[in-house]
Design a protein around this motif. Structure first.
Motif, PDB file in Angstrom:
ATOM      1  N   PRO A 209       0.926  -1.306  -0.193  1.00 26.43           N
ATOM      2  CA  PRO A 209      -0.100   0.018   0.022  1.00 26.43           C
ATOM      3  C   PRO A 209       0.737   1.360   0.103  1.00 26.43           C
ATOM      4  O   PRO A 209       2.018   1.147   0.370  1.00 26.43           O
ATOM      5  N   TYR A 210       0.127   2.434  -0.271  1.00 27.05           N
ATOM      6  CA  TYR A 210       0.887   3.763  -0.193  1.00 27.05           C
ATOM      7  C   TYR A 210       0.073   4.803   0.439  1.00 27.05           C
ATOM      8  O   TYR A 210      -0.889   5.098  -0.044  1.00 27.05           O
ATOM      9  N   TYR A 211       0.394   4.744   1.570  1.00 26.79           N
ATOM     10  CA  TYR A 211      -0.372   5.659   2.684  1.00 26.79           C
ATOM     11  C   TYR A 211       0.314   6.986   2.767  1.00 26.79           C
ATOM     12  O   TYR A 211       1.410   7.322   2.951  1.00 26.79           O
ATOM     13  N   PHE A 212      -0.645   7.943   2.810  1.00 29.66           N
ATOM     14  CA  PHE A 212      -0.236   9.375   2.818  1.00 29.66           C
ATOM     15  C   PHE A 212      -0.796  10.095   4.148  1.00 29.66           C
ATOM     16  O   PHE A 212      -2.106   9.862   4.457  1.00 29.66           O
ATOM     17  N   LEU A 213      -0.335  10.941   4.673  1.00 31.22           N
ATOM     18  CA  LEU A 213      -0.720  11.796   5.632  1.00 31.22           C
ATOM     19  C   LEU A 213      -1.706  12.773   5.298  1.00 31.22           C
ATOM     20  O   LEU A 213      -1.401  13.441   3.841  1.00 31.22           O
ATOM     21  N   PRO A 214      -2.818  13.597   5.774  1.00 33.69           N
ATOM     22  CA  PRO A 214      -3.070  13.176   6.928  1.00 33.69           C
ATOM     23  C   PRO A 214      -3.967  11.969   7.301  1.00 33.69           C
ATOM     24  O   PRO A 214      -4.316  11.796   8.429  1.00 33.69           O
ATOM     25  N   ARG A 215      -4.539  11.401   6.257  1.00 33.39           N
ATOM     26  CA  ARG A 215      -5.491  10.459   6.172  1.00 33.39           C
ATOM     27  C   ARG A 215      -4.963   9.073   6.097  1.00 33.39           C
ATOM     28  O   ARG A 215      -5.095   8.495   4.914  1.00 33.39           O
ATOM     29  N   GLU A 216      -4.267   8.492   6.984  1.00 27.67           N
ATOM     30  CA  GLU A 216      -3.232   7.304   6.731  1.00 27.67           C
ATOM     31  C   GLU A 216      -4.187   6.043   6.532  1.00 27.67           C
ATOM     32  O   GLU A 216      -3.877   5.067   5.719  1.00 27.67           O
ATOM     33  N   LYS A 217      -5.594   6.157   6.590  1.00 27.42           N
ATOM     34  CA  LYS A 217      -6.586   5.077   6.490  1.00 27.42           C
ATOM     35  C   LYS A 217      -6.763   4.785   4.762  1.00 27.42           C
ATOM     36  O   LYS A 217      -7.160   3.917   4.299  1.00 27.42           O
ATOM     37  N   ILE A 218      -6.323   5.942   4.025  1.00 29.72           N
ATOM     38  CA  ILE A 218      -6.739   5.802   2.687  1.00 29.72           C
ATOM     39  C   ILE A 218      -5.568   5.396   2.056  1.00 29.72           C
ATOM     40  O   ILE A 218      -4.378   6.024   1.830  1.00 29.72           O
ATOM     41  N   ASP A 219      -5.523   4.470   1.125  1.00 27.07           N
ATOM     42  CA  ASP A 219      -4.295   3.954   0.585  1.00 27.07           C
ATOM     43  C   ASP A 219      -4.557   4.446  -1.026  1.00 27.07           C
ATOM     44  O   ASP A 219      -5.588   4.187  -1.435  1.00 27.07           O
ATOM     45  N   LEU A 220      -3.622   5.265  -1.444  1.00 29.45           N
ATOM     46  CA  LEU A 220      -3.659   5.807  -2.870  1.00 29.45           C
ATOM     47  C   LEU A 220      -3.884   4.937  -3.781  1.00 29.45           C
ATOM     48  O   LEU A 220      -4.197   5.338  -4.934  1.00 29.45           O
ATOM     49  N   MET A 221      -3.520   3.795  -3.781  1.00 27.02           N
ATOM     50  CA  MET A 221      -3.568   2.647  -4.514  1.00 27.02           C
ATOM     51  C   MET A 221      -5.253   2.630  -5.131  1.00 27.02           C
ATOM     52  O   MET A 221      -5.477   2.100  -6.141  1.00 27.02           O
ATOM     53  N   GLY A 222      -5.944   2.720  -4.195  1.00 31.56           N
ATOM     54  CA  GLY A 222      -7.352   2.657  -4.531  1.00 31.56           C
ATOM     55  C   GLY A 222      -7.932   3.738  -5.260  1.00 31.56           C
ATOM     56  O   GLY A 222      -9.067   3.850  -5.348  1.00 31.56           O
ATOM     57  N   THR A 223      -7.054   4.864  -5.278  1.00 27.88           N
ATOM     58  CA  THR A 223      -7.803   6.178  -5.993  1.00 27.88           C
ATOM     59  C   THR A 223      -7.514   6.116  -7.542  1.00 27.88           C
ATOM     60  O   THR A 223      -7.866   6.915  -8.024  1.00 27.88           O
ATOM     61  N   LEU A 224      -6.966   5.142  -8.059  1.00 28.76           N
ATOM     62  CA  LEU A 224      -6.333   5.324  -9.383  1.00 28.76           C
ATOM     63  C   LEU A 224      -7.298   4.862 -10.587  1.00 28.76           C
ATOM     64  O   LEU A 224      -8.052   3.881 -10.213  1.00 28.76           O
ATOM     65  N   ALA A 225      -7.276   5.444 -11.537  1.00 32.58           N
ATOM     66  CA  ALA A 225      -7.895   4.736 -12.957  1.00 32.58           C
ATOM     67  C   ALA A 225      -6.697   4.538 -13.674  1.00 32.58           C
ATOM     68  O   ALA A 225      -5.473   4.965 -13.613  1.00 32.58           O
ATOM     69  N   TYR A 226      -6.881   3.716 -14.637  1.00 32.65           N
ATOM     70  CA  TYR A 226      -5.934   3.120 -15.414  1.00 32.65           C
ATOM     71  C   TYR A 226      -6.082   3.185 -17.058  1.00 32.65           C
ATOM     72  O   TYR A 226      -7.184   3.265 -17.474  1.00 32.65           O
ATOM     73  N   THR A 227      -4.995   3.323 -17.699  1.00 35.65           N
ATOM     74  CA  THR A 227      -4.752   3.353 -19.169  1.00 35.65           C
ATOM     75  C   THR A 227      -3.691   2.741 -19.625  1.00 35.65           C
ATOM     76  O   THR A 227      -2.804   2.629 -18.803  1.00 35.65           O
ATOM     77  N   PRO A 228      -3.684   2.051 -20.619  1.00 33.92           N
ATOM     78  CA  PRO A 228      -2.475   1.220 -21.317  1.00 33.92           C
ATOM     79  C   PRO A 228      -1.260   2.127 -21.454  1.00 33.92           C
ATOM     80  O   PRO A 228      -1.380   3.341 -22.083  1.00 33.92           O
ATOM     81  N   LEU A 229      -0.202   1.556 -21.099  1.00 35.04           N
ATOM     82  CA  LEU A 229       1.044   2.064 -21.639  1.00 35.04           C
ATOM     83  C   LEU A 229       1.231   1.571 -23.160  1.00 35.04           C
ATOM     84  O   LEU A 229       1.313   0.341 -23.014  1.00 35.04           O
ATOM     85  N   LEU A 230       1.664   2.438 -24.009  1.00 37.15           N
ATOM     86  CA  LEU A 230       1.915   2.016 -25.179  1.00 37.15           C
ATOM     87  C   LEU A 230       3.267   1.770 -25.541  1.00 37.15           C
ATOM     88  O   LEU A 230       4.330   2.700 -25.007  1.00 37.15           O
ATOM     89  N   LYS A 231       3.773   0.794 -26.267  1.00 41.71           N
ATOM     90  CA  LYS A 231       5.373   0.563 -26.437  1.00 41.71           C
ATOM     91  C   LYS A 231       5.788   1.307 -27.966  1.00 41.71           C
ATOM     92  O   LYS A 231       5.178   0.837 -28.709  1.00 41.71           O
TER      93      LYS A 231
END
Length: 411
Positions: A209-231
């Protein structure tokens, strides 16, 4: 004193290949600092050394002040280092010395774009481990391939910089080398660029996980949207697919395949930590400038400043109360990367703010290069294994910034 510390650290390499073995799911972490004079970002390694972050570089380089072990031209590391070459650089020839063939590579200064020859050397990198909340320990990666670069590599880089660190897809870049050295480490890294020199950003290598202050209970991993990386067919740089750009929800009109990356490697939308402001090919830039100006309505205009063409003059700019239009990058898989005022309008002082987009010229190699200013205080996950880019909304939505990771040593 610094030289003595470097010699002491170097001696650790000869004692052991690594000081600490990684357990599965452990993650590496390092602080990021911004240099406002150059708009470049550096990560701290080896306790006291600062390396400029380059998402394009195929291998890391530094100027050594002590003797190092050179890598043979017959080694797999030498072949990997020479597998990508910039068309701007003339290939270097390996060197025979005292009956040994030394691996010679051609690093490029990411700012001046000047190339020079350098010997590939085996060195060390010391970095912290983390549980996602704090640094917990350190680990020494011995036998790490780094170009023993001349002083020209440091020209135009932030004062006190040790070298350049590669975060591309290339086999000798940090994400691949770290994961290859230890089986428990995922082939991914997360990047969070700070907006001021007084705040530390952060880079992670491996899973959350990636926890940031001041709200340590929120893992920034759960905030992400995704798009493909092109080669890219000829380089290890990072590209994403883009279908269009809209301003305040209104689509702009571009020629067909305006953002496409063609089979020869021309065009496309690249992500850069070296280019400070998003740079657009002239035909795309002109459309954005005209449509953004129209969307700003009656906000008082100012004369163009520096490379920025669309500028406004209003004493309320610094207060954040002017409703500047948003920009949506409409990604190839249907997701939107929304850019709001803090990453769109740069405060030039004297109540003047400018749209932080730059004209790259009609013959620009890329259709668009997303610059670091547009990335600040967003959280990005480069998943090389899945070839996906994760991106967060502005971290202000979660009442934090890229300075929110707690670098206080944990238990």
């Amino acid at each position: 004193m610094l030289q003595n510390l470097q010699i002491s650290l170097l001696s650790l390499v000869f004692i052991s290949f690594t000081v600490l073995a990684l357990e599965p799911s452990q993650t590496l972490v390092a602080p990021i600092t911004k240099d406002t004079n150059t708009s470049l970002y550096s990560i701290n390694l080896n306790y006291v050394e600062r390396y400029v972050i380059d998402l394009d570089a195929t291998f890391s380089g530094r100027h050594f002040s002590f003797q190092q072990t050179l890598i043979s031209c017959s080694s797999p590391q030498c072949s990997a280092a020479r597998s990508y070459s910039s068309p701007q650089c003339s290939p270097s020839r390996n060197k025979d010395a005292n009956g040994k063939c030394e691996c010679v590579v051609t690093p490029m200064n990411p700012v001046t774009r000047k190339c020079d020859s350098a010997k590939l050397a085996s060195s060390y990198l010391i970095i912290s481990l983390t549980d996602g909340k704090n640094p917990t320990d350190t680990i020494n990666f011995g036998g790490f391939p780094i170009a023993s670069a001349p002083q020209t590599l440091l020209q135009s880089l932030p004062e006190g910089t040790t070298g350049v660190v590669a975060l591309s897809r290339a086999p000798l870049a940090l994400p691949t080398k770290f994961s290859a050295s230890h089986q428990g480490l995922a082939k991914r890294f997360a990047l969070c660029l700070p907006s001021t020199e007084n705040t530390k950003g952060v880079v992670f290598f491996g899973d959350g996980p990636y926890y940031f202050l001041p709200r340590e209970k929120i893992d920034l991993m759960g905030t992400l949207a995704y798009t493909p990386l092109l080669k890219h067919p000829k380089s290890p740089e990072y590209y994403i697919g883009l279908k269009g750009i809209s301003i305040n929800g209104k689509a702009n009109y571009f020629r067909r395949k305006a953002f496409e990356l063609d089979p020869s490697g021309n065009g496309g939308v690249k992500i850069s930590t070296i280019v400070p402001y998003t740079t657009l090919r002239s035909d795309i830039y002109r459309t954005i400038v005209n449509d953004y100006s129209e969307a700003m309505g009656g906000i008082p205009r100012a004369m163009k400043t520096g490379p920025f063409e669309v500028c406004v003059n209003d004493r309320r700019i610094g207060l954040g109360v002017i409703p500047f239009p948003r920009v949506d990058l409409e990604l190839g898989n249907g997701k939107n990367w929304t850019i709001l005022k803090p990453n769109l309008i740069i405060d030039m002082g004297n109540s003047v703010g400018c749209l932080a987009f730059v004209d790259g010229g009609k013959n620009a190699k890329e259709a668009m290069v997303i610059g670091s200013y547009q990335m600040e205080n967003h959280f990005f996950l480069f998943d090389l294994g899945a070839s996906m880019l994760g991106f967060s909304p502005p971290l202000s939505f979660y009442k934090t910034t890229c300075g929110g990771f707690n670098f206080t040593r944990g238990a």
